[in-house]
Design a protein around this motif. Structure first.
Motif, PDB file in Angstrom:
ATOM      1  N   ALA A 162      22.689   8.577 -14.855  1.00 37.33           N
ATOM      2  CA  ALA A 162      21.992   8.287 -13.600  1.00 37.33           C
ATOM      3  C   ALA A 162      20.577   8.877 -13.555  1.00 37.33           C
ATOM      4  O   ALA A 162      19.701   8.338 -12.876  1.00 37.33           O
ATOM      5  CB  ALA A 162      22.820   8.818 -12.437  1.00 37.33           C
TER       6      ALA A 162
ATOM      7  N   ALA B   8      13.101  12.262 -17.277  1.00 39.66           N
ATOM      8  CA  ALA B   8      13.022  11.115 -18.192  1.00 39.66           C
ATOM      9  C   ALA B   8      11.579  10.613 -18.265  1.00 39.66           C
ATOM     10  O   ALA B   8      11.080  10.304 -19.349  1.00 39.66           O
ATOM     11  CB  ALA B   8      13.955  10.010 -17.696  1.00 39.66           C
TER      12      ALA B   8
ATOM     13  N   HIS C 256      30.366   1.781 -18.090  1.00 32.73           N
ATOM     14  CA  HIS C 256      31.028   1.901 -16.783  1.00 32.73           C
ATOM     15  C   HIS C 256      30.940   0.606 -15.986  1.00 32.73           C
ATOM     16  O   HIS C 256      31.177   0.606 -14.781  1.00 32.73           O
ATOM     17  CB  HIS C 256      30.456   3.083 -15.988  1.00 32.73           C
TER      18      HIS C 256
ATOM     19  N   PHE D 288      24.516  10.121  -9.206  1.00 32.13           N
ATOM     20  CA  PHE D 288      25.905   9.984  -8.759  1.00 32.13           C
ATOM     21  C   PHE D 288      26.391  11.237  -8.036  1.00 32.13           C
ATOM     22  O   PHE D 288      27.052  11.158  -7.006  1.00 32.13           O
ATOM     23  CB  PHE D 288      26.777   9.704  -9.982  1.00 32.13           C
ATOM     24  N   ARG D 289      26.087  12.386  -8.613  1.00 24.34           N
ATOM     25  CA  ARG D 289      26.603  13.627  -8.041  1.00 24.34           C
ATOM     26  C   ARG D 289      25.585  14.362  -7.187  1.00 24.34           C
ATOM     27  O   ARG D 289      25.793  15.487  -6.788  1.00 24.34           O
ATOM     28  CB  ARG D 289      27.121  14.537  -9.159  1.00 24.34           C
TER      29      ARG D 289
ATOM     30  N   THR E  95      22.161  12.931 -17.787  1.00 24.13           N
ATOM     31  CA  THR E  95      23.592  12.852 -17.443  1.00 24.13           C
ATOM     32  C   THR E  95      24.204  14.241 -17.391  1.00 24.13           C
ATOM     33  O   THR E  95      23.801  15.132 -18.138  1.00 24.13           O
ATOM     34  CB  THR E  95      24.368  11.976 -18.451  1.00 24.13           C
ATOM     35  N   THR E  96      25.172  14.411 -16.480  1.00 22.91           N
ATOM     36  CA  THR E  96      25.872  15.694 -16.410  1.00 22.91           C
ATOM     37  C   THR E  96      26.970  15.764 -17.466  1.00 22.91           C
ATOM     38  O   THR E  96      27.561  16.820 -17.661  1.00 22.91           O
ATOM     39  CB  THR E  96      26.553  15.884 -15.030  1.00 22.91           C
TER      40      THR E  96
HETATM   41  P1  OAD Z   1      25.196  12.496 -12.428  1.00 18.72           P
HETATM   42  O1  OAD Z   1      24.737  12.218 -11.028  1.00 18.72           O
HETATM   43  O2  OAD Z   1      26.494  13.187 -12.620  1.00 18.72           O
HETATM   44  O3  OAD Z   1      24.081  13.334 -13.214  1.00 18.72           O
HETATM   45  C1  OAD Z   1      22.737  12.990 -13.203  1.00 18.72           C
HETATM   46  C2  OAD Z   1      21.996  13.888 -14.155  1.00 18.72           C
HETATM   47  O4  OAD Z   1      20.645  13.453 -14.180  1.00 18.72           O
HETATM   48  C3  OAD Z   1      21.987  15.367 -13.791  1.00 18.72           C
HETATM   49  O5  OAD Z   1      22.253  16.123 -14.972  1.00 18.72           O
HETATM   50  C4  OAD Z   1      20.547  15.620 -13.340  1.00 18.72           C
HETATM   51  O6  OAD Z   1      20.098  16.938 -13.673  1.00 18.72           O
HETATM   52  C5  OAD Z   1      19.797  14.586 -14.149  1.00 18.72           C
HETATM   53  N1  OAD Z   1      18.505  14.141 -13.570  1.00 18.72           N
HETATM   54  C6  OAD Z   1      18.121  14.116 -12.266  1.00 18.72           C
HETATM   55  N2  OAD Z   1      16.877  13.620 -12.155  1.00 18.72           N
HETATM   56  C7  OAD Z   1      16.458  13.306 -13.410  1.00 18.72           C
HETATM   57  C8  OAD Z   1      15.261  12.745 -13.967  1.00 18.72           C
HETATM   58  N3  OAD Z   1      14.233  12.417 -13.200  1.00 18.72           N
HETATM   59  N4  OAD Z   1      15.193  12.573 -15.302  1.00 18.72           N
HETATM   60  C9  OAD Z   1      16.242  12.928 -16.101  1.00 18.72           C
HETATM   61  N5  OAD Z   1      17.387  13.457 -15.633  1.00 18.72           N
HETATM   62  C10 OAD Z   1      17.503  13.642 -14.313  1.00 18.72           C
HETATM   63  O7  OAD Z   1      25.176  11.115 -13.192  1.00 18.72           O
HETATM   64  P2  OAD Z   1      25.890  10.706 -14.530  1.00 18.72           P
HETATM   65  O8  OAD Z   1      26.010  11.847 -15.477  1.00 18.72           O
HETATM   66  O9  OAD Z   1      25.269   9.445 -14.987  1.00 18.72           O
HETATM   67  O10 OAD Z   1      31.069   6.954 -13.680  1.00 18.72           O
HETATM   68  O11 OAD Z   1      27.305  10.394 -14.008  1.00 18.72           O
HETATM   69  C11 OAD Z   1      28.124   9.702 -14.843  1.00 18.72           C
HETATM   70  C12 OAD Z   1      29.146   8.967 -14.141  1.00 18.72           C
HETATM   71  O12 OAD Z   1      29.578   9.686 -12.993  1.00 18.72           O
HETATM   72  C13 OAD Z   1      28.807   7.670 -13.459  1.00 18.72           C
HETATM   73  O13 OAD Z   1      28.533   6.629 -14.328  1.00 18.72           O
HETATM   74  C14 OAD Z   1      30.123   7.471 -12.754  1.00 18.72           C
HETATM   75  C15 OAD Z   1      30.524   8.913 -12.481  1.00 18.72           C
HETATM   76  O14 OAD Z   1      31.598   9.331 -13.244  1.00 18.72           O
HETATM   77  C16 OAD Z   1      32.048   6.213 -13.191  1.00 18.72           C
HETATM   78  O15 OAD Z   1      32.041   5.756 -12.068  1.00 18.72           O
HETATM   79  C17 OAD Z   1      33.156   5.964 -14.161  1.00 18.72           C
END
Ligand code: OAD
Length: 278
Positions: free
Chosen positions: A29, A259, A129, A40-41, A211-212
């Motif tokens: 995300a 990013a 996903h 997402f989180r 991603t987290t």
């Molecule tokens: P998260 O919301 O868990 O994590 C987002 C990450 O992006 C965090 O580590 C932030 O520090 C980082 N972040 C924030 N702003 C940023 C920027 N400008 N540039 C780079 N990084 C940045 O999102 P995901 O890890 O994608 O799955 O979450 C994965 C999955 O959570 C989703 O796809 C969903 C959920 O599980 C399902 O629904 C199966």
């Protein structure tokens, strides 16, 4: 706002480019945050149903959909509207240019359902996903686009009508969003599970952006690369499980930042190093 790459990063990219195997990107995300889509989180993820506030991890489940399908649909249709209103950013575009230069050596695994990589023009992408613009029958495997009669600017708080329910069907059966939920498992047919692990096993270099690492397949990709001795470059504003692996093992580099700051420069360096020699 893009930053110059530290010399060790450039050196690592050059060193890995002469090894066989694709340059594998894994995005979450965070790569869409600068397009205005909440992560997402992050704190904007909550959703009210009646008087109750739900966390996405409670709503993005088969169980929640079974108990309140209309509410879960309304949540997805609102999130789809947010995605539709957003545009790909410099990081998405940089990956398209990179793929144009290095072709089959480029591979992308994305956790994002927002479709921004695909809209920007990336072709070799595994959307592990699912896709927020698609649906599939609740008890079936066929996917279909969300029909044109469903508003793409669905406002927060709009409830489903009977006419919406009639449209949200595949093969005359009620449909569900085509996304992977927390109480479901990955598969190859819809979510490219085997292909993603194969790409990780073959990769010459892994780049992890925004991603987290809280879900299963992305962590397996990271661990598989580490086991094969494949280094990672991790881009994130704050440390995460991927950066911890890099720092513990010394296998790769953590680029702390967004990013937008790092992806364009890294993609340009990779385009140079990985481009086929004429
Ligand atoms: P998260 O919301 O868990 O994590 C987002 C990450 O992006 C965090 O580590 C932030 O520090 C980082 N972040 C924030 N702003 C940023 C920027 N400008 N540039 C780079 N990084 C940045 O999102 P995901 O890890 O994608 O799955 O979450 C994965 C999955 O959570 C989703 O796809 C969903 C959920 O599980 C399902 O629904 C199966």
């Amino acid at each position: 706002m893009t930053r110059a790459l530290p010399a060790p990063v450039e050196a690592l990219v050059r060193e890995r480019a002469v090894e066989p195997g694709p340059l594998l990107w894994l995005t979450g995300a965070g790569i869409s945050a600068e397009s205005g889509i909440p992560t997402f989180r992050g704190p904007e993820g909550y959703w009210k149903v009646g008087s109750r506030n739900y966390h996405p991890q409670q709503l993005a489940t088969r169980a929640a959909f079974g108990a309140m399908p209309d509410e879960v649909w309304a949540w997805y249709l609102y999130r789809r509207a947010v995605c539709r209103a957003a545009e790909p950013n410099a990081a998405h575009h940089a990956l398209v240019e990179l793929e144009e230069r290095i072709g089959p050596r480029f591979r992308l695994i994305t956790q994002n359902v927002d479709g921004l990589h695909q809209r920007a023009g990336t072709k070799r992408v595994y959307a592990i996903h699912g896709n927020i613009d698609e649906m599939r029958a609740v008890s079936g495997r066929v996917t279909a686009p969300i029909p044109a009669g469903i508003p793409t600017d669905w406002p927060k708080g709009r409830a489903l009508t009977a006419a919406d329910r009639d449209l949200l069907q595949v093969e005359a059966r009620p449909a569900r969003p085509h996304v992977l939920w927390f109480d479901e498992c990955y598969d190859e047919e819809h979510f490219h599970f085997d292909s993603s692990l194969r790409a990780a096993a073959e990769a010459s270099l892994l780049v992890v952006v925004g991603t987290t690492g809280a879900t299963n397949l992305p962590m397996q990709v990271g661990m598989l690369c580490a086991r094969h001795g494949t280094p990672s470059i991790v881009i994130n504003p704050e440390p995460n499980p991927f950066s911890e692996v890099v720092e513990r093992s010394g296998l790769g580099i953590f680029l702390q930042g967004t990013a937008g700051e790092w992806v364009p420069a890294l993609a340009a360096a990779a385009a140079e190093a990985y481009a086929p020699t004429p």
